[in-house]
Motif scaffolding. Structure first.
Motif, PDB file in Angstrom:
ATOM      1  N   THR A  71       1.004  -1.285   0.390  1.00 16.18           N
ATOM      2  CA  THR A  71       0.055   0.340   0.093  1.00 16.18           C
ATOM      3  C   THR A  71       0.771   1.294   0.064  1.00 16.18           C
ATOM      4  N   VAL A  72       2.088   1.122   0.431  1.00 11.00           N
ATOM      5  CA  VAL A  72       3.073   2.432   0.282  1.00 11.00           C
ATOM      6  C   VAL A  72       2.672   3.072  -1.447  1.00 11.00           C
ATOM      7  N   LEU A  73       2.662   1.942  -1.892  1.00 14.17           N
ATOM      8  CA  LEU A  73       2.702   2.187  -3.432  1.00 14.17           C
ATOM      9  C   LEU A  73       1.518   3.447  -3.965  1.00 14.17           C
ATOM     10  N   ALA A  79       2.602  10.891  -5.489  1.00  9.87           N
ATOM     11  CA  ALA A  79       4.218  11.355  -5.673  1.00  9.87           C
ATOM     12  C   ALA A  79       4.995  11.789  -6.429  1.00  9.87           C
ATOM     13  N   GLY A  80       4.814  10.859  -7.575  1.00  6.85           N
ATOM     14  CA  GLY A  80       5.233  10.525  -9.160  1.00  6.85           C
ATOM     15  C   GLY A  80       4.813  11.936  -9.915  1.00  6.85           C
ATOM     16  N   LEU A  81       3.443  11.360  -9.688  1.00  9.01           N
ATOM     17  CA  LEU A  81       2.651  12.171 -10.574  1.00  9.01           C
ATOM     18  C   LEU A  81       2.256  13.300 -10.391  1.00  9.01           C
ATOM     19  N   PHE A  82       2.238  13.728  -8.867  1.00 13.27           N
ATOM     20  CA  PHE A  82       2.980  15.414  -8.632  1.00 13.27           C
ATOM     21  C   PHE A  82       4.153  15.820  -9.094  1.00 13.27           C
ATOM     22  N   LEU A  83       5.299  15.041  -9.266  1.00 11.55           N
ATOM     23  CA  LEU A  83       6.630  15.592 -10.267  1.00 11.55           C
ATOM     24  C   LEU A  83       5.704  15.135 -11.385  1.00 11.55           C
ATOM     25  N   LEU A  84       5.442  14.888 -11.770  1.00 18.41           N
ATOM     26  CA  LEU A  84       4.544  14.000 -13.696  1.00 18.41           C
ATOM     27  C   LEU A  84       3.961  16.462 -13.338  1.00 18.41           C
ATOM     28  N   MET A  85       3.169  16.306 -12.886  1.00 23.78           N
ATOM     29  CA  MET A  85       2.596  17.522 -12.577  1.00 23.78           C
ATOM     30  C   MET A  85       3.870  18.349 -13.050  1.00 23.78           C
ATOM     31  N   ASN A 100      -3.356  25.317 -19.095  1.00 22.37           N
ATOM     32  CA  ASN A 100      -2.841  24.334 -18.735  1.00 22.37           C
ATOM     33  C   ASN A 100      -2.075  24.063 -17.815  1.00 22.37           C
ATOM     34  N   VAL A 101      -1.345  25.904 -17.190  1.00 21.97           N
ATOM     35  CA  VAL A 101      -0.595  25.217 -15.965  1.00 21.97           C
ATOM     36  C   VAL A 101      -1.763  25.153 -14.940  1.00 21.97           C
ATOM     37  N   ILE A 102      -2.565  26.021 -14.890  1.00 20.93           N
ATOM     38  CA  ILE A 102      -3.033  25.733 -13.650  1.00 20.93           C
ATOM     39  C   ILE A 102      -4.302  24.524 -13.880  1.00 20.93           C
ATOM     40  N   ILE A 103      -4.187  24.107 -14.499  1.00 16.68           N
ATOM     41  CA  ILE A 103      -5.340  22.838 -14.445  1.00 16.68           C
ATOM     42  C   ILE A 103      -3.706  21.317 -14.290  1.00 16.68           C
ATOM     43  N   ASN A 104      -2.563  21.333 -14.666  1.00 17.41           N
ATOM     44  CA  ASN A 104      -1.552  21.434 -14.372  1.00 17.41           C
ATOM     45  C   ASN A 104      -1.428  21.509 -12.387  1.00 17.41           C
ATOM     46  N   LEU A 105      -1.391  22.652 -12.060  1.00 14.65           N
ATOM     47  CA  LEU A 105      -1.198  23.351 -10.637  1.00 14.65           C
ATOM     48  C   LEU A 105      -2.142  22.305  -9.764  1.00 14.65           C
ATOM     49  N   VAL A 106      -3.364  22.041 -10.085  1.00 11.67           N
ATOM     50  CA  VAL A 106      -4.540  22.092  -9.418  1.00 11.67           C
ATOM     51  C   VAL A 106      -3.923  20.735  -9.732  1.00 11.67           C
ATOM     52  N   LEU A 107      -4.659  19.421 -10.238  1.00  7.15           N
ATOM     53  CA  LEU A 107      -3.885  18.158 -10.214  1.00  7.15           C
ATOM     54  C   LEU A 107      -2.224  17.910  -9.407  1.00  7.15           C
ATOM     55  N   GLY A 108      -1.639  18.567  -9.831  1.00  8.87           N
ATOM     56  CA  GLY A 108      -0.485  18.104  -8.468  1.00  8.87           C
ATOM     57  C   GLY A 108      -0.702  18.827  -7.238  1.00  8.87           C
ATOM     58  N   ILE A 109      -1.795  19.638  -6.825  1.00 11.10           N
ATOM     59  CA  ILE A 109      -1.883  19.960  -5.519  1.00 11.10           C
ATOM     60  C   ILE A 109      -2.155  18.458  -5.132  1.00 11.10           C
ATOM     61  N   LEU A 110      -3.459  18.530  -5.548  1.00  6.03           N
ATOM     62  CA  LEU A 110      -4.624  17.583  -5.460  1.00  6.03           C
ATOM     63  C   LEU A 110      -3.795  16.060  -5.133  1.00  6.03           C
ATOM     64  N   ALA A 111      -3.148  15.717  -5.925  1.00  5.44           N
ATOM     65  CA  ALA A 111      -1.592  14.510  -5.994  1.00  5.44           C
ATOM     66  C   ALA A 111      -0.816  14.704  -4.362  1.00  5.44           C
ATOM     67  N   ALA A 112       0.036  15.729  -4.835  1.00  7.03           N
ATOM     68  CA  ALA A 112       0.905  16.117  -3.362  1.00  7.03           C
ATOM     69  C   ALA A 112      -0.584  15.637  -2.327  1.00  7.03           C
ATOM     70  N   GLY A 113      -1.261  16.325  -2.309  1.00  5.39           N
ATOM     71  CA  GLY A 113      -1.909  16.199  -0.877  1.00  5.39           C
ATOM     72  C   GLY A 113      -2.509  14.367  -0.743  1.00  5.39           C
ATOM     73  N   VAL A 114      -2.701  14.006  -1.418  1.00 14.61           N
ATOM     74  CA  VAL A 114      -2.767  12.034  -1.430  1.00 14.61           C
ATOM     75  C   VAL A 114      -1.964  11.439  -0.828  1.00 14.61           C
ATOM     76  N   ALA A 115      -0.238  12.509  -1.542  1.00 17.33           N
ATOM     77  CA  ALA A 115       0.849  11.776  -1.266  1.00 17.33           C
ATOM     78  C   ALA A 115       0.719  11.618   0.327  1.00 17.33           C
ATOM     79  N   ALA A 117      -1.019  12.928   2.706  1.00 14.59           N
ATOM     80  CA  ALA A 117      -2.131  12.396   3.565  1.00 14.59           C
ATOM     81  C   ALA A 117      -2.036  10.208   3.525  1.00 14.59           C
ATOM     82  N   ARG A 118      -1.707   9.956   2.097  1.00 13.99           N
ATOM     83  CA  ARG A 118      -1.200   8.623   2.673  1.00 13.99           C
ATOM     84  C   ARG A 118       0.263   7.579   3.148  1.00 13.99           C
ATOM     85  N   PHE A 119       1.119   8.956   3.173  1.00 15.70           N
ATOM     86  CA  PHE A 119       2.260   8.735   4.221  1.00 15.70           C
ATOM     87  C   PHE A 119       2.165   9.051   5.124  1.00 15.70           C
ATOM     88  N   GLY A 120       1.148  10.026   6.049  1.00 14.37           N
ATOM     89  CA  GLY A 120       1.323  10.157   7.198  1.00 14.37           C
ATOM     90  C   GLY A 120      -0.083   9.672   8.027  1.00 14.37           C
TER      91      GLY A 120
END
Length: 124
Positions: A71-73, A79-85, A100-115, A117-120
């Motif tokens: 589940t650590v994956l 985190a990988g998707l955050f870096l991709l964004m 497109n930058v705005i979309i990438n930032l929103v998706l990146g922030i959501l991915a970072a939040g999941v990373a 929360a799930r790491f923590g």
């Protein structure tokens, strides 16, 4: 909070699965004609690899948790998707593609939040 994380994770997984499949399934010229001008800055292989990373990230967000295996994956994929964004935002910024930058930032922030929360505190 766990339900909110699952909803965000599912939405991210669906979006990245669709985006990655589009990049793998369609030729570079068709993507460019459809408004994805950034592909002109990359080789065919690089576009396909980006698509593959998006698909793998989408699967990594969901499958380990559903299968209760490694589940650590989930956190790692997020985190990988955050870096991709982050890379996508830089690419679109250089091309002056602000929407497109705005979309990438929103998706990146959501991915970072999941990373985070799930790491923590909400780890699986």
């Amino acid at each position: 909070m766990n339900v909110v994380l699952w909803i965000i994770t599912a939405v991210l997984a669906l979006l990245f699965l669709a985006a990655g499949t589009m990049k793998i399934a369609q030729p570079k010229a068709k993507l460019a004609a459809a408004g994805q001008g950034w592909v002109e800055d990359f080789s065919d292989g690089a576009v396909k690899r980006i698509g593959a990373l998006e698909i793998l990230g989408a699967l990594g967000l969901v499958l380990p948790a559903l299968l209760h295996t490694a589940t650590v994956l989930v956190s790692t994929a997020a985190a990988g998707l955050f870096l991709l964004m982050a890379g996508a935002a830089i690419t679109h910024s250089r091309r002056h593609e602000t929407p497109n930058v705005i979309i990438n930032l929103v998706l990146g922030i959501l991915a970072a939040g999941v990373a985070i929360a799930r790491f923590g505190p909400y780890g699986l």
